[in-house]
Enzyme design. Structure first.
Site, PDB file in Angstrom:
ATOM      1  N   CYS A  74      82.786 143.309  45.817  1.00  0.00           N
ATOM      2  CA  CYS A  74      83.533 144.302  46.016  1.00  0.00           C
ATOM      3  C   CYS A  74      82.935 145.578  45.204  1.00  0.00           C
ATOM      4  O   CYS A  74      83.625 144.920  44.027  1.00  0.00           O
ATOM      5  CB  CYS A  74      84.940 144.306  46.351  1.00  0.00           C
ATOM      6  SG  CYS A  74      86.011 145.436  46.452  1.00  0.00           S
ATOM      7  N   CYS A 188      79.185 149.846  49.924  1.00  0.00           N
ATOM      8  CA  CYS A 188      80.784 148.843  49.627  1.00  0.00           C
ATOM      9  C   CYS A 188      79.981 148.090  50.899  1.00  0.00           C
ATOM     10  O   CYS A 188      79.521 147.606  51.531  1.00  0.00           O
ATOM     11  CB  CYS A 188      81.183 149.998  51.100  1.00  0.00           C
ATOM     12  SG  CYS A 188      82.925 148.790  52.601  1.00  0.00           S
TER      13      CYS A 188
HETATM   14  N1  DGL Z   1      84.480 145.865  50.473  1.00  0.00           N
HETATM   15  C1  DGL Z   1      85.440 146.580  49.781  1.00  0.00           C
HETATM   16  C2  DGL Z   1      83.483 147.608  48.916  1.00  0.00           C
HETATM   17  O1  DGL Z   1      82.564 147.248  48.555  1.00  0.00           O
HETATM   18  C3  DGL Z   1      86.388 148.127  49.771  1.00  0.00           C
HETATM   19  C4  DGL Z   1      86.666 147.337  50.997  1.00  0.00           C
HETATM   20  C5  DGL Z   1      87.699 148.819  50.897  1.00  0.00           C
HETATM   21  O2  DGL Z   1      89.221 147.339  50.529  1.00  0.00           O
HETATM   22  O3  DGL Z   1      87.805 149.613  51.622  1.00  0.00           O
HETATM   23  O4  DGL Z   1      83.721 148.817  48.036  1.00  0.00           O
END
Ligand code: DGL
Length: 263
Positions: A74, A188
């Site tokens: 993440c 993301c």
């Molecule tokens: N998948 C996450 C990232 O790489 C964040 C998504 C979220 O919860 O807003 O930033």
């Protein structure tokens, strides 16, 4: 043989885009995929909320699953809390940071787009990466919570909404200089899950890059010489396991995960 699992952590399903490449490179590792569904989404939260939540949660997870390595799959959690997690836990931690360096290596126009969450794109970490690795490029950034929701919905089997995809991308491409972007960093981990939708919605042809391959190579390097079980078992753990999470069952099965549990 080391049958301790590798734990991958995200707010939702985004980290599955990283899990896929880790699994390809390390077919013999057991994987625990953790989605902090009770804390989702991270991208609209404050730095303080994420900094308080992520290290504590990973501490509980490390105790429960005894992983040999943790991947924070993440960008939002990594750009805010990676240092604190490393300081708190005695387990190797691999983070996810926006792939600005590889983007700068291939951009011909020297205009790069960084598409992440609102929380990620405002981090000094991102500005530092741009200054270090793309100092001769214009780096345009845009945060989108809608695209995160779109990826979650797609994995629950709901049809992808092309208009909201186009609207989200307009926030990047409509900025001054946006018409010259030739590489977009998927900053993301949710966004590679809607790669086809993003490519179709972009106003002109661009190359999308992300950090998944680099992360998988790093994990392979750090676990070199550790033999996993012949038949690895994968599971998904949700911090809240209710009806929407159960609708992910079919998508999770495509990633080799057939067991769901709650923390
Ligand atoms: N998948 C996450 C990232 O790489 C964040 C998504 C979220 O919860 O807003 O930033």
């Amino acid at each position: 043989m080391d049958d301790r699992p590798i734990l991958l952590f995200d707010s939702g399903v985004g980290g599955l885009s990283v899990l896929a490449t880790v699994r390809e490179l390390l077919p013999q590792a057991s994987l625990v995929y953790v989605a902090d569904s009770a804390g989702f989404p991270y991208g609209t939260k404050s730095e303080a909320e994420i900094a308080a939540r992520v290290p504590a949660l990973l501490g509980r997870l490390a105790e429960r699953y005894d992983p040999r390595l943790i991947v924070i799959a993440c960008n939002t959690a990594s750009t805010i809390a990676l240092g604190a997690v490393r300081a708190a836990l005695d387990v190797p931690i691999v983070g996810t940071v926006p792939a600005i360096k590889p983007a700068a290596e291939i951009s011909a126009t020297r205009v790069i787009g960084v598409l992440g969450t609102d929380a990620t794109v405002r981090q000094p970490y991102v500005a530092d990466l741009a200054a270090r690795f793309a100092s001769d490029c214009t780096v345009l950034r845009h945060g989108s919570a809608a695209l995160v929701e779109l990826a979650e919905a797609k994995l629950r089997g709901e049809p992808a909404d092309r208009d909201s995809c186009r609207a989200a991308l307009a926030g990047l491409f409509d900025q001054p200089g946006g018409d010259r972007i030739d590489v977009v960093v998927n900053a993301c981990t949710h966004f590679p899950l809607i790669a086809d939708e993003l490519a179709a919605a972009a106003p002109h042809a661009v190359t999308f890059v992300d950090g998944a391959n680099g992360i998988a190579r790093r994990v392979a390097h750090l676990t070199a010489g550790q033999d996993g079980p012949a038949k690895p078992k994968h599971r998904a753990v949700f911090t809240r396991l209710s009806a929407p999470e159960r609708r992910l069952m079919r998508a999770l099965a495509r990633y080799g995960i057939d067991r769901l549990e709650s923390l």
